[in-house]
Design a protein around this motif. Structure first.
Motif, PDB file in Angstrom:
ATOM      1  N   ALA A   1      34.733  55.694  79.458  1.00 44.63           N
ATOM      2  CA  ALA A   1      33.334  55.425  79.800  1.00 44.63           C
ATOM      3  C   ALA A   1      32.607  56.774  79.207  1.00 44.63           C
ATOM      4  O   ALA A   1      33.165  57.802  79.168  1.00 44.63           O
ATOM      5  N   ALA A   2      31.340  56.402  79.026  1.00 42.87           N
ATOM      6  CA  ALA A   2      30.326  57.605  78.447  1.00 42.87           C
ATOM      7  C   ALA A   2      29.447  57.959  79.229  1.00 42.87           C
ATOM      8  O   ALA A   2      28.793  57.002  79.910  1.00 42.87           O
ATOM      9  N   ALA A   3      28.962  59.024  79.419  1.00 47.62           N
ATOM     10  CA  ALA A   3      27.917  59.631  80.264  1.00 47.62           C
ATOM     11  C   ALA A   3      26.751  60.200  79.370  1.00 47.62           C
ATOM     12  O   ALA A   3      26.948  61.131  78.564  1.00 47.62           O
ATOM     13  N   PHE A   4      25.526  59.717  79.724  1.00 46.66           N
ATOM     14  CA  PHE A   4      24.389  60.334  79.021  1.00 46.66           C
ATOM     15  C   PHE A   4      23.353  60.667  80.010  1.00 46.66           C
ATOM     16  O   PHE A   4      22.448  61.437  79.648  1.00 46.66           O
ATOM     17  N   PHE A   5      23.140  60.128  81.265  1.00 48.99           N
ATOM     18  CA  PHE A   5      22.099  60.380  82.090  1.00 48.99           C
ATOM     19  C   PHE A   5      22.264  60.991  83.286  1.00 48.99           C
ATOM     20  O   PHE A   5      21.310  61.626  84.108  1.00 48.99           O
ATOM     21  N   GLY A   6      23.547  61.205  83.789  1.00 53.01           N
ATOM     22  CA  GLY A   6      23.779  61.308  84.987  1.00 53.01           C
ATOM     23  C   GLY A   6      24.194  62.915  85.051  1.00 53.01           C
ATOM     24  O   GLY A   6      24.028  63.475  83.967  1.00 53.01           O
ATOM     25  N   PRO A   7      24.069  63.396  86.226  1.00 51.61           N
ATOM     26  CA  PRO A   7      24.428  64.841  86.382  1.00 51.61           C
ATOM     27  C   PRO A   7      25.771  65.245  86.319  1.00 51.61           C
ATOM     28  O   PRO A   7      26.791  64.227  86.481  1.00 51.61           O
ATOM     29  N   PRO A   8      26.172  66.336  85.713  1.00 47.64           N
ATOM     30  CA  PRO A   8      27.448  66.721  85.575  1.00 47.64           C
ATOM     31  C   PRO A   8      28.332  66.602  86.912  1.00 47.64           C
ATOM     32  O   PRO A   8      29.624  66.564  86.858  1.00 47.64           O
TER      33      PRO A   8
END
Length: 128
Positions: A99-106
């Motif tokens: 999965a890839a994360a672009f918009f959510g918080p760390p």
């Protein structure tokens, strides 16, 4: 906007090793410093966090269940993240997702909700 394709799953005996790859593509990748994650889901169970890696690869977190056996790495030139799995156990049997994360918080990167794009999954079966 982002496509993720996993490969490398299969059948292995307990104690064996497998290496998974996840190739990313899409316009959103350009100029993005996105974290990547690995998850797995066994039949009848919720999706389980395995690990996450930041863009530079110097911050990697693992679930306790795989720590010391699994290793996550990435090659940004190839837009690819890897999951090396050693000393596999029957309880590791599951469908594995990247999965890839672009918009959510760390702070959400150890949960499925922290990721915006998912691969189709690849089956890993460990026989006893």
């Amino acid at each position: 906007q982002v496509q993720l394709v996993e490969s490398g799953g299969g059948l292995v005996q307990a104690g064996g090793s497998l290496s998974l790859s996840c190739a990313a593509s899409g316009r959103l990748l350009v100029g993005s410093r996105y974290p990547m994650g690995w998850f797995r889901q066994a039949p009848g169970k919720e999706r389980e966090f395995i690990g996450t890696i930041n863009w530079t690869g110097d911050n990697i977190q693992y679930a306790d269940s795989v720590k010391g056996r699994f290793t996550i790495s990435r090659d940004n030139a190839k837009n690819t993240v890897y999951l090396q799995m050693n000393n596999l156990k029957p309880e590791d049997t599951a469908v594995y997702f990247c999965a890839a994360a672009f918009f959510g918080p760390p702070s959400m990167l150890t949960t499925a909700r922290g990721y915006d794009y998912w691969g189709q999954g690849t089956q890993v079966t460990v026989s006893s």
